[in-house]
Design a protein around this motif. Structure first.
Motif, PDB file in Angstrom:
ATOM      1  N   GLN A   1    -142.216  35.053  20.228  1.00  0.00           N
ATOM      2  CA  GLN A   1    -141.289  36.180  20.289  1.00  0.00           C
ATOM      3  C   GLN A   1    -140.357  36.136  21.509  1.00  0.00           C
ATOM      4  O   GLN A   1    -140.807  35.985  22.651  1.00  0.00           O
ATOM      5  CB  GLN A   1    -142.074  37.514  20.318  1.00  0.00           C
ATOM      6  N   ASN A   2    -139.047  36.279  21.240  1.00  0.00           N
ATOM      7  CA  ASN A   2    -138.032  36.520  22.275  1.00  0.00           C
ATOM      8  C   ASN A   2    -138.079  35.556  23.467  1.00  0.00           C
ATOM      9  O   ASN A   2    -137.914  35.968  24.613  1.00  0.00           O
ATOM     10  CB  ASN A   2    -138.150  37.962  22.802  1.00  0.00           C
ATOM     11  N   LYS A   3    -138.299  34.312  23.189  1.00  0.00           N
ATOM     12  CA  LYS A   3    -138.402  33.335  24.284  1.00  0.00           C
ATOM     13  C   LYS A   3    -137.033  32.953  24.870  1.00  0.00           C
ATOM     14  O   LYS A   3    -136.942  32.488  25.990  1.00  0.00           O
ATOM     15  CB  LYS A   3    -139.120  32.058  23.790  1.00  0.00           C
ATOM     16  N   ALA A   4    -135.956  33.107  24.085  1.00  0.00           N
ATOM     17  CA  ALA A   4    -134.597  32.795  24.547  1.00  0.00           C
ATOM     18  C   ALA A   4    -134.486  31.371  25.100  1.00  0.00           C
ATOM     19  O   ALA A   4    -133.937  31.140  26.177  1.00  0.00           O
ATOM     20  CB  ALA A   4    -134.145  33.813  25.601  1.00  0.00           C
ATOM     21  N   VAL A   5    -135.050  30.417  24.367  1.00  0.00           N
ATOM     22  CA  VAL A   5    -135.006  28.994  24.734  1.00  0.00           C
ATOM     23  C   VAL A   5    -134.442  28.210  23.550  1.00  0.00           C
ATOM     24  O   VAL A   5    -134.307  28.747  22.452  1.00  0.00           O
ATOM     25  CB  VAL A   5    -136.421  28.462  25.097  1.00  0.00           C
ATOM     26  N   PRO A   6    -134.111  26.923  23.726  1.00  0.00           N
ATOM     27  CA  PRO A   6    -133.645  26.137  22.577  1.00  0.00           C
ATOM     28  C   PRO A   6    -134.732  26.014  21.501  1.00  0.00           C
ATOM     29  O   PRO A   6    -135.924  25.890  21.822  1.00  0.00           O
ATOM     30  CB  PRO A   6    -133.326  24.767  23.185  1.00  0.00           C
ATOM     31  N   LEU A   7    -134.299  26.044  20.246  1.00  0.00           N
ATOM     32  CA  LEU A   7    -135.180  25.763  19.113  1.00  0.00           C
ATOM     33  C   LEU A   7    -134.865  24.338  18.676  1.00  0.00           C
ATOM     34  O   LEU A   7    -133.749  24.046  18.257  1.00  0.00           O
ATOM     35  CB  LEU A   7    -134.905  26.750  17.975  1.00  0.00           C
ATOM     36  N   ILE A   8    -135.847  23.453  18.808  1.00  0.00           N
ATOM     37  CA  ILE A   8    -135.617  22.030  18.523  1.00  0.00           C
ATOM     38  C   ILE A   8    -136.293  21.682  17.204  1.00  0.00           C
ATOM     39  O   ILE A   8    -137.506  21.853  17.057  1.00  0.00           O
ATOM     40  CB  ILE A   8    -136.157  21.134  19.654  1.00  0.00           C
ATOM     41  N   ALA A   9    -135.506  21.201  16.254  1.00  0.00           N
ATOM     42  CA  ALA A   9    -136.025  20.956  14.910  1.00  0.00           C
ATOM     43  C   ALA A   9    -136.175  19.472  14.629  1.00  0.00           C
ATOM     44  O   ALA A   9    -135.358  18.647  15.040  1.00  0.00           O
ATOM     45  CB  ALA A   9    -135.103  21.582  13.870  1.00  0.00           C
ATOM     46  N   ILE A  10    -137.255  19.151  13.918  1.00  0.00           N
ATOM     47  CA  ILE A  10    -137.625  17.779  13.590  1.00  0.00           C
ATOM     48  C   ILE A  10    -137.717  17.677  12.065  1.00  0.00           C
ATOM     49  O   ILE A  10    -138.078  18.645  11.398  1.00  0.00           O
ATOM     50  CB  ILE A  10    -139.019  17.450  14.191  1.00  0.00           C
ATOM     51  N   GLY A  11    -137.420  16.499  11.530  1.00  0.00           N
ATOM     52  CA  GLY A  11    -137.679  16.259  10.111  1.00  0.00           C
ATOM     53  C   GLY A  11    -136.427  16.201   9.251  1.00  0.00           C
ATOM     54  O   GLY A  11    -135.313  16.530   9.678  1.00  0.00           O
ATOM     55  N   GLY A  12    -136.628  15.777   7.989  1.00  0.00           N
ATOM     56  CA  GLY A  12    -135.532  15.514   7.064  1.00  0.00           C
ATOM     57  C   GLY A  12    -134.682  16.723   6.725  1.00  0.00           C
ATOM     58  O   GLY A  12    -133.466  16.615   6.603  1.00  0.00           O
ATOM     59  N   SER A  13    -135.303  17.890   6.576  1.00  0.00           N
ATOM     60  CA  SER A  13    -134.528  19.089   6.237  1.00  0.00           C
ATOM     61  C   SER A  13    -133.597  19.469   7.381  1.00  0.00           C
ATOM     62  O   SER A  13    -132.448  19.861   7.152  1.00  0.00           O
ATOM     63  CB  SER A  13    -135.476  20.254   5.919  1.00  0.00           C
ATOM     64  N   ALA A  14    -134.089  19.340   8.613  1.00  0.00           N
ATOM     65  CA  ALA A  14    -133.252  19.636   9.783  1.00  0.00           C
ATOM     66  C   ALA A  14    -132.097  18.646   9.878  1.00  0.00           C
ATOM     67  O   ALA A  14    -130.959  19.026  10.178  1.00  0.00           O
ATOM     68  CB  ALA A  14    -134.100  19.599  11.054  1.00  0.00           C
ATOM     69  N   ARG A  15    -132.381  17.372   9.610  1.00  0.00           N
ATOM     70  CA  ARG A  15    -131.324  16.350   9.638  1.00  0.00           C
ATOM     71  C   ARG A  15    -130.250  16.668   8.608  1.00  0.00           C
ATOM     72  O   ARG A  15    -129.056  16.571   8.887  1.00  0.00           O
ATOM     73  CB  ARG A  15    -131.898  14.955   9.359  1.00  0.00           C
ATOM     74  N   ASN A  16    -130.681  17.044   7.407  1.00  0.00           N
ATOM     75  CA  ASN A  16    -129.721  17.352   6.344  1.00  0.00           C
ATOM     76  C   ASN A  16    -128.860  18.560   6.695  1.00  0.00           C
ATOM     77  O   ASN A  16    -127.660  18.567   6.450  1.00  0.00           O
ATOM     78  CB  ASN A  16    -130.454  17.594   5.021  1.00  0.00           C
ATOM     79  N   MET A  17    -129.472  19.585   7.291  1.00  0.00           N
ATOM     80  CA  MET A  17    -128.696  20.763   7.684  1.00  0.00           C
ATOM     81  C   MET A  17    -127.649  20.388   8.731  1.00  0.00           C
ATOM     82  O   MET A  17    -126.500  20.824   8.663  1.00  0.00           O
ATOM     83  CB  MET A  17    -129.610  21.866   8.215  1.00  0.00           C
ATOM     84  N   ALA A  18    -128.030  19.555   9.708  1.00  0.00           N
ATOM     85  CA  ALA A  18    -127.091  19.115  10.747  1.00  0.00           C
ATOM     86  C   ALA A  18    -125.962  18.278  10.137  1.00  0.00           C
ATOM     87  O   ALA A  18    -124.801  18.407  10.528  1.00  0.00           O
ATOM     88  CB  ALA A  18    -127.828  18.325  11.819  1.00  0.00           C
ATOM     89  N   GLN A  19    -126.303  17.418   9.165  1.00  0.00           N
ATOM     90  CA  GLN A  19    -125.290  16.598   8.500  1.00  0.00           C
ATOM     91  C   GLN A  19    -124.290  17.462   7.733  1.00  0.00           C
ATOM     92  O   GLN A  19    -123.083  17.195   7.742  1.00  0.00           O
ATOM     93  CB  GLN A  19    -125.961  15.602   7.543  1.00  0.00           C
ATOM     94  N   ILE A  20    -124.781  18.500   7.074  1.00  0.00           N
ATOM     95  CA  ILE A  20    -123.890  19.415   6.350  1.00  0.00           C
ATOM     96  C   ILE A  20    -122.943  20.082   7.344  1.00  0.00           C
ATOM     97  O   ILE A  20    -121.739  20.179   7.119  1.00  0.00           O
ATOM     98  CB  ILE A  20    -124.698  20.482   5.569  1.00  0.00           C
ATOM     99  N   ASP A  21    -123.490  20.532   8.476  1.00  0.00           N
ATOM    100  CA  ASP A  21    -122.681  21.191   9.501  1.00  0.00           C
ATOM    101  C   ASP A  21    -121.606  20.253  10.036  1.00  0.00           C
ATOM    102  O   ASP A  21    -120.446  20.644  10.208  1.00  0.00           O
ATOM    103  CB  ASP A  21    -123.582  21.669  10.647  1.00  0.00           C
ATOM    104  N   GLN A  22    -121.978  19.005  10.290  1.00  0.00           N
ATOM    105  CA  GLN A  22    -121.007  18.029  10.796  1.00  0.00           C
ATOM    106  C   GLN A  22    -119.897  17.774   9.779  1.00  0.00           C
ATOM    107  O   GLN A  22    -118.736  17.628  10.146  1.00  0.00           O
ATOM    108  CB  GLN A  22    -121.707  16.718  11.157  1.00  0.00           C
TER     109      GLN A  22
END
Length: 507
Positions: free
Chosen positions: A197-218
């Motif tokens: 809860q409410n850590k206010a830090v970076p959320l670092i994502a690993i794995g294929g779904s995260a890669r695909n989301m980043a690729q869509i954004d790019q």
């Protein structure tokens, strides 16, 4: 030197992968082969969590195809790990036995704690993020960790993944009600962990779904840099992708740029997990890590030789890797760094340029890699240097930091600098661009003082008058090539400091 190869087989719930690494001169592992198979073993789990015969057959068939690839390498070690689906299968002991008999491979079934731990280890050893929360969405489970000052504080594995969460939807594109139900379920799940809860830090994502989301954004942004590792997004970016994917027709999902066909039916639930966790954490950003469980397993393997589970300095190791790859001269680098520091300190202390400690750290990094493009072609060294540094993953550097490094290390003149920065002009304020040019000019001039890589110029004495900046260069040997080059290059320094520069060579 004989190359040392290592391999890992990762048996996931959605995909299975074979990754082969080569051991670099500096000791780190570099990926040379990455073979993926969409096995979807999760779909073969029957009631009572038993993996059926068809699932076991697909597992063994895929492993046998991996063995064909493995046979082409002389391997030091092969590790085979399995995650949620095999872990949760009631007949997993029988599966391990059958795989051993038919393929010779020994499956190591990772516990929930191990799976989370390896994800954390991959992130802290491939980024310079000191404190953050990691998330790794698999097909059948989702691991989250919280680390502080690079030390693991908390870890948890949730019994849901992208494949299980898609059961909330009747069709690939969910209704508003289905989305609402999934979001509520995720909020309830994340609420059981107070440390999220409410850590206010970076959320670092690993794995294929995260890669695909980043690729869509790019693709949406027509992002001009190559690479996904340490790519940064924000809440509004994730919301935009979610709204886009939930508003199109189901048959168009597979045509979305950046989205793998085999993830088209599971990307929306995965994005909901990222988005909901982003809000729970009150994250300051979303960062993709291309390094994950497989890398974490080998980082632990390497730690047995290094004596430490954490690399002391991720960025220094990455820079050393580049020095090795491009056969750069360490003695020359350190001497230029020494000369640059003398010049940097004087123009800073005399008020010729407004410089900070951060600026020195940046020019110091660039000095390690200045014009490494000469390795490819001396005539177009600046172009090769910029392209290589701007588009190569450098562990420990975010994308904008990598671009700054590339702009300084490739500095040739103002015109070429403007050509290089043109696609990224919106990333920098005018003052930031000016500062990068100044740092590039300082470094370019300092390199001319060791043009023949003999370290003949030992010291710089600076004297500023109303008319000019006089530099006395103390030499220990013939410095005629350095005289020629520095007279030729001093114009860049003069433009940066807005002063005439006089060079005096003291033999």
């Amino acid at each position: 030197m004989e190359k040392l190869y290592y391999a890992i087989v990762d048996i996931g719930s959605n995909t299975m992968r074979l990754v082969i690494y080569v051991r670099e001169k500096g000791g780190r592992l570099k990926e040379v082969e990455n073979v993926k198979a969409v096995a979807r073993l999760r779909t073969f789990l029957e009631e009572g969590n038993k993996l059926n015969k068809a699932g076991i057959k697909r597992l063994i068939k895929t492993l046998k195809s991996f063995k064909e690839v493995l046979s082409t390498y002389q391997l030091e070690d092969v590790v085979c790990v399995a995650t949620a689906t095999i872990r949760q299968a009631r007949n997993n002991k029988a599966i391990v036995r059958e795989v051993q008999q038919q393929t010779g491979m020994t499956i190591n079934i990772l516990s929930e704690e191990e799976e989370a731990y390896y994800g954390y280890l991959a992130v802290v050893n491939s980024t310079s993020i000191e404190t953050g929360i990691t998330i790794d969405i698999g097909g059948g489970s989702t691991e989250v960790t919280y680390f502080e000052n690079r030390e693991l504080r908390h870890a948890h594995s949730f019994p849901f993944g992208a494949l299980t969460l898609k059961d909330f939807f009747k069709n690939a594109i969910p209704t508003k009600k289905e989305l609402s139900e999934l979001r509520q379920y995720l909020r309830d799940q994340f609420a059981i962990l107070p440390w999220l809860q409410n850590k206010a830090v970076p959320l670092i994502a690993i794995g294929g779904s995260a890669r695909n989301m980043a690729q869509i954004d790019q693709n949406i942004k027509k992002y001009p840099l190559a690479g996904l590792h340490q790519y940064k997004m924000y809440d509004s970016d994730i919301a935009q992708i979610s709204n886009y994917l939930t508003s199109i027709e189901a048959n168009k999902l597979t045509k979305v740029e950046g989205l793998s066909k085999d993830r088209a039916d599971i990307i929306i639930p995965a994005i909901e997990v990222f988005h909901n966790l982003y809000h729970i954490v009150q994250a300051d950003s979303f960062i993709l890590s291309r390094k994950g469980l497989r890398d974490g397993v080998f980082y632990e393997h390497l730690s047995k030789e290094m004596g430490s589970i954490l690399f002391p300095n991720v960025l220094e190791d990455s820079i050393q890797e580049l020095i090795n790859d491009y056969d750069l001269n360490p003695k020359h680098i350190l001497h230029v760094q020494y000369l640059t520091r003398q010049l940097f300190d004087y123009v800073k202390d005399s008020g010729l340029l407004h410089l900070t400690k951060k600026d020195w750290n940046l020019v110091k990094k660039a000095s390690f890699l200045y014009h490494l493009g000469e390795y490819i072609d001396a005539e177009s060294s600046a172009q090769h240097t910029f392209y290589l540094l701007a588009n190569r993953t450098i562990d420990g550097l975010m994308h904008k930091d990598r671009l700054e490094l590339a702009l300084i290390a490739s500095y040739k003149n103002k015109t070429v600098f403007k050509q290089f920065i043109k696609p990224y002009k919106e990333w920098f304020l005018k003052e930031e661009q000016k500062k990068l040019r100044q740092l590039g000019s300082l470094l370019k001039f300092s390199y001319s003082l060791d043009a023949t890589k003999r370290q003949v110029i030992k010291k710089i004495d600076c004297n500023l008058s109303k008319e000019k900046l006089a530099l006395t260069l103390h030499c220990a040997g013939d410095a005629k090539p350095e005289e020629y080059q520095s007279e030729k290059q001093k114009k860049h320094l003069e433009k940066a400091i807005k002063q005439d520069v006089e060079l005096r060579f003291d033999y």
